[in-house]
Design an enzyme around this catalytic site. Structure first.
Site, PDB file in Angstrom:
ATOM      1  N   HIS A 155       0.854  -1.186   0.000  1.00 21.46           N
ATOM      2  CA  HIS A 155       0.000   0.000   0.000  1.00 21.46           C
ATOM      3  C   HIS A 155       0.892   1.238   0.000  1.00 21.46           C
ATOM      4  CE1 HIS A 155      -3.595  -2.474   0.811  1.00 21.46           C
ATOM      5  NE2 HIS A 155      -2.750  -3.199   1.522  1.00 21.46           N
ATOM      6  N   GLY A 194     -10.292 -13.114  -7.285  1.00 22.06           N
ATOM      7  CA  GLY A 194     -10.835 -12.781  -8.593  1.00 22.06           C
ATOM      8  C   GLY A 194     -11.321 -11.352  -8.687  1.00 22.06           C
ATOM      9  N   ASP A 242      -7.189 -11.781   2.980  1.00 26.25           N
ATOM     10  CA  ASP A 242      -7.608 -10.429   3.366  1.00 26.25           C
ATOM     11  C   ASP A 242      -9.069 -10.442   3.792  1.00 26.25           C
ATOM     12  OD1 ASP A 242      -7.014  -7.699   3.802  1.00 26.25           O
ATOM     13  OD2 ASP A 242      -7.985  -7.130   1.934  1.00 26.25           O
ATOM     14  N   GLY A 278     -11.715  -5.091   1.868  1.00 26.72           N
ATOM     15  CA  GLY A 278     -11.243  -6.428   2.184  1.00 26.72           C
ATOM     16  C   GLY A 278     -11.966  -7.440   1.322  1.00 26.72           C
TER      17      GLY A 278
END
Length: 240
Positions: free
Chosen positions: A6, A94, A118, A157
């Site tokens: 990030h 995906g 995540d 998330g």
């Protein structure tokens, strides 16, 4: 474990970070400087190692500004001779990364790829409104696999499980079942320096085991040698 992610860091920032002890790139592709042919960003670390650095030109692109030249001024001759490319985690739901992006990352450095979910607390709870800290999150999409901050298109998330990530990874990359499983077990254990205890079936290792069928669906799970999940019993209870 020191990890990079990030971030707007460029390749040389990443090289310096690895030299100083960083071992992992968090959530590859997500919220980070995108790849550019003149400045690959942290993605370039997947191919940057001690054995490859001698082949990389030291010429700084002429279009870079003076400030960029200063930022990219890491002296490659000062890199530790034991420099190795870091491990990198990737969310294979995906949604966070396109299947082709996942395939490319695997092709660049298959032995350093770490699967992560995540996943937020709403994983497995179905569609609708859920909470993530103080935020409201909407779960929808195909099979309720998309988690976004309510009223926006911003991903909040994921709600994907690890076994789904493993199956997706094999499908997206065309890798073997062994490679997919290693990305979820052996590789993360190596990142944590717990390879002797986790991520392998060895005498003395923790008896945390998962039995999968040929399609990588979970059949049984043991934690500390104790059976905690049996698919047949679980499905039997759901039918009641």
């Amino acid at each position: 474990v020191i990890s990079m992610g990030h971030t707007d860091a460029n390749l040389n920032h990443g090289i310096e970070a690895v030299t100083c002890g960083a071992r992992l790139v968090t959530h590859l592709f997500n919220a980070m400087k995108p790849f550019h042919h003149r400045e690959p960003g942290l993605l370039g670390l997947l191919q940057y190692s001690d054995e490859r650095r001698a082949k990389i030109s030291r010429t700084t692109p002429s279009r870079q500004s003076t400030q960029e030249m200063k930022e990219n001024s890491t002296n490659r001759d000062e890199i530790s001779p034991s420099f190795e490319s870091p491990y990198f985690s990737i969310i294979v739901d995906g949604l966070h990364s396109h299947p082709i992006s996942v395939k490319m990352a695997h092709a660049l450095n298959p032995n350093k790829l770490v699967l992560v979910t995540d996943a937020m607390s709403a994983m497995g709870l179905g569609g609708g409104m859920h909470s993530l800290g103080t935020m409201s999150v909407q779960i929808d999409g195909a099979n309720n696999t998309r988690a976004t901050i309510a009223g926006t298109d911003t991903l909040a998330g994921s709600v994907v499980s690890m076994d789904t990530c493993v199956r997706n990874f094999k499908q997206f990359t065309g890798c073997t079942s062994k490679q997919a499983i290693c990305a979820a077990t052996t590789h993360p254990a190596r990142v944590l320096n717990y390879e002797e205890d986790l991520g392998s079936l060895c005498v003395g290792s923790r008896a945390d085991l998962v039995l999968l069928d040929d399609d990588l669906n979970v059949i049984k799970t043991w934690v500390g040698g104790k059976l905690v999940f049996d698919q047949k019993k679980f499905l039997g209870k759901r039918k009641l």
